[in-house]
Design an enzyme around this catalytic site. Structure first.
Site, PDB file in Angstrom:
ATOM      1  CB  CYS A  53     -14.854   8.426  -5.780  1.00  0.00           C
ATOM      2  SG  CYS A  53     -13.304   9.180  -4.367  1.00  0.00           S
ATOM      3  CB  CYS A  58     -12.583   7.035  -2.413  1.00  0.00           C
ATOM      4  SG  CYS A  58     -12.349   6.215  -3.637  1.00  0.00           S
ATOM      5  CE  LYS A  61     -11.327   4.168   1.904  1.00  0.00           C
ATOM      6  NZ  LYS A  61     -10.870   3.558   0.321  1.00  0.00           N
ATOM      7  CE1 TYR A 189     -11.475  -0.365  -2.278  1.00  0.00           C
ATOM      8  CE2 TYR A 189     -11.604  -2.592  -3.965  1.00  0.00           C
ATOM      9  CZ  TYR A 189     -11.783  -1.299  -3.024  1.00  0.00           C
ATOM     10  OH  TYR A 189     -13.396  -0.621  -4.266  1.00  0.00           O
ATOM     11  CD  GLU A 193      -9.838   0.541   2.490  1.00  0.00           C
ATOM     12  OE1 GLU A 193      -8.804   0.427   1.278  1.00  0.00           O
ATOM     13  OE2 GLU A 193     -11.191   0.622   1.303  1.00  0.00           O
ATOM     14  CG  HIS A 447      19.496   8.200   7.246  1.00  0.00           C
ATOM     15  ND1 HIS A 447      19.494   6.497   7.668  1.00  0.00           N
ATOM     16  CD2 HIS A 447      20.127   8.212   7.935  1.00  0.00           C
ATOM     17  CE1 HIS A 447      19.783   6.322   8.731  1.00  0.00           C
ATOM     18  NE2 HIS A 447      20.146   7.724   9.739  1.00  0.00           N
ATOM     19  CD  GLU A 452      17.334   5.496   5.505  1.00  0.00           C
ATOM     20  OE1 GLU A 452      18.423   4.852   4.608  1.00  0.00           O
ATOM     21  OE2 GLU A 452      17.238   5.419   5.869  1.00  0.00           O
TER      22      GLU A 452
END
Length: 474
Positions: A53, A58, A61, A189, A193, A447, A452
């Protein structure tokens, strides 16, 4: 399950209470916590402290993801009145800064272990029996009451002619310059990526995938939505395409497909999955049961078939995510060294794919929910984010809730679009607590925001009626 540990170390024939093999996120967390709870701990790591990682996964990356998104951001800025000239990108600057951050984090992790009193051995380690570990740089083995395996995994390279020409995700962080084009084999994934990263940096990207759509096991709307968005960005995704061989071709490589297609690119990246790092650890010699792909088989307390040998993280091939490894390591330390039996719950884990656009997801996909026998209501919306209306970008955001019709519980939350990962992390808390759709509806919206929409979805989604004369209608 009890009698895991009996408190601070007593005089014994063991050199250590705990030996950890692997200093990635899980191993470092387990070693540090055990030491803080009074155990004498050693940790062995043959590469660099920080693991996949931190060193080649991670963190670097995500930094490349940030870098790759500036081209779109600069383009969006024109709609907001900004102008610029002579815009240039320099790969050596980006990758150099990424390496500096990796070096910094490597130092942080190392100092964390030192501060906790953990002895660090930067060498390969393997079991000789259930209590004995041989370090490659020492003649004499060391002994421990408990051993934890936290060695993670490595990229899997397809076995086919020319496989030596592939690079893996590891080598992506060592490129001295960017190719003009790249072929990425696989559509998980990691593939999505890096396809987004390279495309964002101006590389022509082709993705070859033997399946019928990208991101197997993700919700179908996320899969379809991402594929469509990436196609609009110029990424050539070819599904139902298998590779026959790879040849060296001048300054680049030629990929031959089983359907007869032949493609040339400057680099070929294999993103076809990862394999647990267990082959050279002596685990079977110690009696540890390994699974179909070499993973360590463990119970809910991360204990292997040998009572004093445990494993956490990707090496167990349960849920292969860094936060999961850290959580498993924490539970291991609590169970074994704090006398609090702590099983690991792998339900409702939030996941992100840092593609462009980004995915954030937690809970059950619509397909899995139905397969499990749930009768579900689907709420979803697709809209253009406010920022893109002024920027002029033709890209939609998708939000979807999978709701159990009987209990009204929200079983799954799936997002595609800007900041999807940040949004889904908070949604994961609600789903973990068993929140209902009514409770989502009772929450005041913030908002204007994209998030939302999760609390203003009022109408159930109905599948379009099949056209007259179609097979479905029949």
């Amino acid at each position: 399950m009890c009698n895991f540990y009996s408190g601070p170390r007593q005089v014994s024939s063991y050199d250590y209470d705990l030996i950890v093999i692997g200093a990635g996120s899980g191993g470092v967390r387990a070693g540090r916590l055990a030491a803080e709870l009074g155990a004498k701990v050693a940790i062995a790591e043959e590469y660099r402290v920080g693991g996949t990682c931190v060193i080649r996964g991670c963190v670097p990356k995500k930094l490349l993801v940030y870098g790759s998104r500036y081209a779109s951001a600069f383009s969006d800025a024109r709609g907001f009145g900004w102008s610029y000239d002579d815009l240039r990108f320099d790969w050596p600057t980006l990758i150099g800064n990424v390496h500096r951050e990796v070096d910094r984090l490597n130092g942080v992790y190392t100092r964390t272990l030192e501060k906790a009193g953990v002895e660090l051995h930067l060498t390969h380690a393997a079991l000789e029996d259930k209590n004995t570990v041989k370090l490659a740089n020492r003649d004499k083995p060391i002994h421990a009451k408990t051993i934890l395996v936290a060695t993670g995994g490595h990229p899997m390279i397809p076995r086919l002619p020319g496989a030596e020409h592939f690079i893996s995700s590891n080598e992506c962080f060592q490129l001295e310059h960017l190719p003009e084009s790249i072929i990425i084999v696989g559509a998980g994934y990691i593939s999505m990526e890096f396809a987004s990263i390279f495309a964002g940096l101006g590389v022509h990207v082709t993705v070859l995938h033997r399946g019928d759509q990208v991101l197997r096991n993700f919700d179908v709307d996320l899969r379809d939505g991402l594929a469509e968005a990436m196609d609009k960005r110029g990424i050539d995704i070819r599904i139902n395409t298998e590779i026959a061989r790879v040849d060296k071709d001048g300054t680049g490589y030629r990929v031959h497909c089983k359907n007869g297609d032949s493609l040339h690119a400057g680099l070929v990246l294999a993103a076809t999955g990862r394999v647990p790092n267990t082959m050279t650890l002596g685990l079977q010699k110690a009696g540890v049961e390994l699974g179909w792909n070499g993973h360590v088989v463990v119970d809910e307390f991360s204990r292997s078939s040998v009572e004093n040998v445990y494993a956490v993280g990707d090496v167990t091939d349960r849920v292969n995510l860094t936060p999961v490894a850290i959580h498993e390591a924490t539970a291991f330390a609590e169970t074994v060294f704090n006398d609090i039996a702590t099983p690991v719950d792998h339900a409702m884990i939030a996941t992100a794919v840092f593609s462009d656009p980004e995915i954030g997801t937690v809970g059950l996909s619509e397909e899995v929910a139905r397969e499990m026998g749930h009768v579900v209501d689907i709420y979803k919306i697709s809209f253009r984010p406010l920022k893109y209306t002024v920027a002029g970008r033709d890209e939609k955001m998708l939000m979807k809730l999978v709701v159990d019709m009987e209990s009204d519980k929200v079983l799954g939350c799936h997002l595609l679009g800007p900041d999807a990962a940040e949004i889904v992390q908070m949604a994961a808390i609600a789903l973990k607590m068993g929140a209902t759709k009514a409770q989502f509806d009772a929450t005041m919206a913030l908002h204007p925001s994209a998030a939302e929409e999760l609390v203003t979805l009022r109408h159930k989604w109905e599948a379009p009626a099949p056209m007259a004369g179609s097979d479905a209608a029949a």
